[in-house]
Design a protein around this motif. Structure first.
Motif, mmCIF file in Angstrom:
data_model
loop_
_atom_site.group_PDB
_atom_site.id
_atom_site.type_symbol
_atom_site.label_atom_id
_atom_site.label_comp_id
_atom_site.label_asym_id
_atom_site.label_seq_id
_atom_site.Cartn_x
_atom_site.Cartn_y
_atom_site.Cartn_z
ATOM 1 N N ASP A 92 28.595 50.609 33.794
ATOM 2 C CA ASP A 92 29.054 49.954 32.818
ATOM 3 C C ASP A 92 30.343 49.281 33.183
ATOM 4 O O ASP A 92 31.310 49.758 33.358
ATOM 5 C CB ASP A 92 29.233 50.729 31.537
ATOM 6 N N PHE A 93 30.359 47.935 33.391
ATOM 7 C CA PHE A 93 31.599 47.091 33.787
ATOM 8 C C PHE A 93 32.289 46.431 32.844
ATOM 9 O O PHE A 93 33.058 45.556 33.069
ATOM 10 C CB PHE A 93 30.929 46.007 35.015
ATOM 11 N N HIS A 94 31.919 46.578 31.711
ATOM 12 C CA HIS A 94 32.270 46.011 30.386
ATOM 13 C C HIS A 94 33.909 46.055 30.427
ATOM 14 O O HIS A 94 34.313 47.412 30.454
ATOM 15 C CB HIS A 94 31.757 46.360 29.104
ATOM 16 N N GLY A 95 34.536 45.225 30.056
ATOM 17 C CA GLY A 95 36.267 45.190 30.246
ATOM 18 C C GLY A 95 36.913 45.722 31.322
ATOM 19 O O GLY A 95 37.992 45.699 31.295
ATOM 20 N N GLU A 96 36.056 45.799 32.661
ATOM 21 C CA GLU A 96 36.691 45.860 33.844
ATOM 22 C C GLU A 96 36.834 44.683 34.544
ATOM 23 O O GLU A 96 35.839 43.908 34.939
ATOM 24 C CB GLU A 96 35.908 46.985 34.606
ATOM 25 N N LYS A 97 38.250 44.468 35.209
ATOM 26 C CA LYS A 97 38.354 43.262 36.052
ATOM 27 C C LYS A 97 37.920 43.636 37.449
ATOM 28 O O LYS A 97 38.620 44.628 37.921
ATOM 29 C CB LYS A 97 39.792 43.014 35.975
ATOM 30 N N ARG A 98 37.241 42.799 37.929
ATOM 31 C CA ARG A 98 36.591 43.200 39.440
ATOM 32 C C ARG A 98 36.985 42.276 40.349
ATOM 33 O O ARG A 98 36.843 41.022 40.032
ATOM 34 C CB ARG A 98 35.089 43.232 39.431
ATOM 35 N N LYS A 99 37.913 42.728 41.337
ATOM 36 C CA LYS A 99 38.586 41.769 42.365
ATOM 37 C C LYS A 99 37.983 42.367 43.962
ATOM 38 O O LYS A 99 38.240 43.551 44.045
ATOM 39 C CB LYS A 99 39.999 41.401 42.148
ATOM 40 N N ASN A 100 38.354 41.540 44.759
ATOM 41 C CA ASN A 100 37.978 42.008 46.134
ATOM 42 C C ASN A 100 39.433 42.912 46.610
ATOM 43 O O ASN A 100 39.154 43.707 47.535
ATOM 44 C CB ASN A 100 38.081 40.715 47.169
ATOM 45 N N GLN A 101 40.148 42.673 46.004
ATOM 46 C CA GLN A 101 41.476 43.291 46.361
ATOM 47 C C GLN A 101 41.369 45.050 45.928
ATOM 48 O O GLN A 101 42.007 45.690 46.642
ATOM 49 C CB GLN A 101 42.697 42.931 45.819
ATOM 50 N N THR A 102 40.591 45.127 44.751
ATOM 51 C CA THR A 102 40.563 46.454 44.306
ATOM 52 C C THR A 102 39.057 47.039 44.489
ATOM 53 O O THR A 102 39.027 48.248 44.444
ATOM 54 C CB THR A 102 41.046 46.365 42.841
ATOM 55 N N HIS A 103 37.993 46.183 44.595
ATOM 56 C CA HIS A 103 36.748 46.584 44.659
ATOM 57 C C HIS A 103 36.116 46.419 46.084
ATOM 58 O O HIS A 103 36.478 45.373 46.657
ATOM 59 C CB HIS A 103 35.823 46.083 43.514
ATOM 60 N N GLU A 104 35.175 46.991 46.244
ATOM 61 C CA GLU A 104 34.158 46.667 47.437
ATOM 62 C C GLU A 104 33.043 47.113 47.162
ATOM 63 O O GLU A 104 32.681 48.106 46.494
ATOM 64 C CB GLU A 104 34.924 47.076 48.869
ATOM 65 N N ASN A 161 35.845 33.656 51.405
ATOM 66 C CA ASN A 161 37.330 33.222 50.689
ATOM 67 C C ASN A 161 37.461 31.844 50.585
ATOM 68 O O ASN A 161 36.769 31.143 51.315
ATOM 69 C CB ASN A 161 38.575 34.099 51.270
ATOM 70 N N GLY A 162 38.441 31.478 49.960
ATOM 71 C CA GLY A 162 38.667 29.994 49.554
ATOM 72 C C GLY A 162 39.388 29.398 50.898
ATOM 73 O O GLY A 162 39.125 27.975 50.939
ATOM 74 N N ARG A 163 39.642 29.794 52.008
ATOM 75 C CA ARG A 163 40.293 29.182 53.064
ATOM 76 C C ARG A 163 39.465 29.204 54.315
ATOM 77 O O ARG A 163 39.601 28.660 55.441
ATOM 78 C CB ARG A 163 41.734 29.899 53.507
ATOM 79 N N ALA A 164 38.302 30.018 54.280
ATOM 80 C CA ALA A 164 37.317 30.401 55.226
ATOM 81 C C ALA A 164 36.887 29.188 55.646
ATOM 82 O O ALA A 164 36.702 28.920 57.182
ATOM 83 C CB ALA A 164 36.354 31.382 54.770
ATOM 84 N N GLU A 165 36.477 27.974 55.372
ATOM 85 C CA GLU A 165 35.894 27.004 55.569
ATOM 86 C C GLU A 165 36.750 26.126 56.335
ATOM 87 O O GLU A 165 36.547 25.728 57.435
ATOM 88 C CB GLU A 165 35.214 26.142 54.311
ATOM 89 N N ARG A 166 37.996 25.912 56.052
ATOM 90 C CA ARG A 166 39.056 24.997 56.793
ATOM 91 C C ARG A 166 39.375 25.757 58.050
ATOM 92 O O ARG A 166 39.574 25.429 59.220
ATOM 93 C CB ARG A 166 40.216 24.763 56.037
ATOM 94 N N THR A 183 29.718 49.359 47.907
ATOM 95 C CA THR A 183 29.474 50.729 48.625
ATOM 96 C C THR A 183 28.288 50.166 49.538
ATOM 97 O O THR A 183 27.922 51.302 50.532
ATOM 98 C CB THR A 183 29.069 51.689 47.731
ATOM 99 N N THR A 184 27.440 49.374 49.494
ATOM 100 C CA THR A 184 26.383 49.011 50.137
ATOM 101 C C THR A 184 26.606 48.397 51.481
ATOM 102 O O THR A 184 26.143 48.695 52.536
ATOM 103 C CB THR A 184 25.078 48.247 49.272
ATOM 104 N N ASP A 185 27.521 47.361 51.313
ATOM 105 C CA ASP A 185 27.960 46.432 52.437
ATOM 106 C C ASP A 185 29.565 46.038 52.332
ATOM 107 O O ASP A 185 29.872 45.252 51.572
ATOM 108 C CB ASP A 185 27.107 45.040 52.443
ATOM 109 N N PRO A 186 30.470 46.841 52.638
ATOM 110 C CA PRO A 186 31.760 46.660 52.283
ATOM 111 C C PRO A 186 32.360 45.390 52.881
ATOM 112 O O PRO A 186 33.393 44.896 52.667
ATOM 113 C CB PRO A 186 32.624 47.947 53.432
ATOM 114 N N ASP A 187 31.585 44.732 53.997
ATOM 115 C CA ASP A 187 32.253 43.354 54.524
ATOM 116 C C ASP A 187 31.987 42.200 53.474
ATOM 117 O O ASP A 187 32.700 41.099 53.702
ATOM 118 C CB ASP A 187 31.497 43.156 55.697
ATOM 119 N N ALA A 188 31.019 42.526 52.527
ATOM 120 C CA ALA A 188 30.602 41.391 51.648
ATOM 121 C C ALA A 188 31.625 41.300 50.731
ATOM 122 O O ALA A 188 32.448 42.122 50.420
ATOM 123 C CB ALA A 188 29.494 41.684 50.944
ATOM 124 N N ARG A 189 31.911 40.098 50.204
ATOM 125 C CA ARG A 189 32.974 39.658 49.362
ATOM 126 C C ARG A 189 32.380 39.093 48.030
ATOM 127 O O ARG A 189 31.565 38.094 48.169
ATOM 128 C CB ARG A 189 34.068 38.699 49.903
#
Length: 220
Positions: free
Chosen positions: A39-51, A95-100, A53-59
């Protein structure tokens, strides 16, 4: 292949990981319920705090405003404009800078000695990116982003007929991405980890080039 006129672009590659696997790194948060649902209701999920468990390299990333955020990678290509063949491929975390940043790395591999052009969409229209390309003797033929800001690409570039040609040619890269995702089955990869997904992205790009060469040879 042209050694003077290029296009750079990036596309979202959905990782083989679900939103259910994107959990807090510190182990806190709501534990999985029956069937593994969380249940993710009310939980803020960000790459800085979450990852994942299946593929830790994914963002967790969304390519554009209004689109759904997905666990993803970013695949980047450098395409020559004459026949739409891929010169380089590159895969990064999303991430936002990856393309450049990826575009700069691929630009550094272009042989020096003559002035070349590099087209791109509005995401590449920044003062930093345009300035770096000019310093490398590469003319930035990126699309102007004039939305509530001033474009980094001025009339020194846009007044030349070649700029308009680059803008037409760069749209061919979308056909490349379409082939790689539909025929090459990269819409959602079946491998995990940035190294394996990067290998698959490059392999699919090579397969696209072979098919493109076959079609070009058939015409002649």
């Amino acid at each position: 292949m042209s050694d003077e006129h290029f296009t750079v672009d990036g596309t979202l590659i959905e990782a083989w990981a679900s939103h259910k696997s994107f959990r807090r790194k510190d182990g806190k948060g709501n534990p999985p319920g029956a069937g593994g649902d969380v249940d993710f209701h009310g939980e803020k999920r960000k790459n800085q705090t979450h990852e994942s468990t299946t593929d830790p390299d994914a963002r967790l990333f969304r390519k554009s405003a209004g689109s759904e955020a997905k666990l993803s990678y970013l695949g980047h290509v450098l395409m020559e404009n004459r026949n739409g063949l891929l010169v380089q491929t590159f895969l990064t975390e999303a991430n936002g800078r990856a393309e450049r940043e990826a575009a700069m790395l691929m630009a550094e591999a272009i042989p020096v000695g003559k002035r070349v052009t590099m087209g791109g969409d509005k995401n590449y229209d920044t003062q930093e990116f345009v300035g770096e390309l000019r310093g490398m003797n590469i003319t930035p033929h990126v699309a102007q982003n004039n939305s509530n800001r001033r474009s980094a690409v001025d009339e020194r570039t846009t007044r030349h007929p070649g700029y308009e040609v680059s803008q037409r040619k760069r749209k061919r890269v979308e056909q490349v991405f379409g082939w790689m995702k539909m025929v090459g089955m990269l819409r959602k990869v079946k491998l995990r980890g940035i190294d394996k997904v990067g290998w698959l992205f490059t392999f699919t790009g090579a397969a696209y080039n072979l098919c493109r060469l076959r079609n070009l040879m058939a015409r002649t």
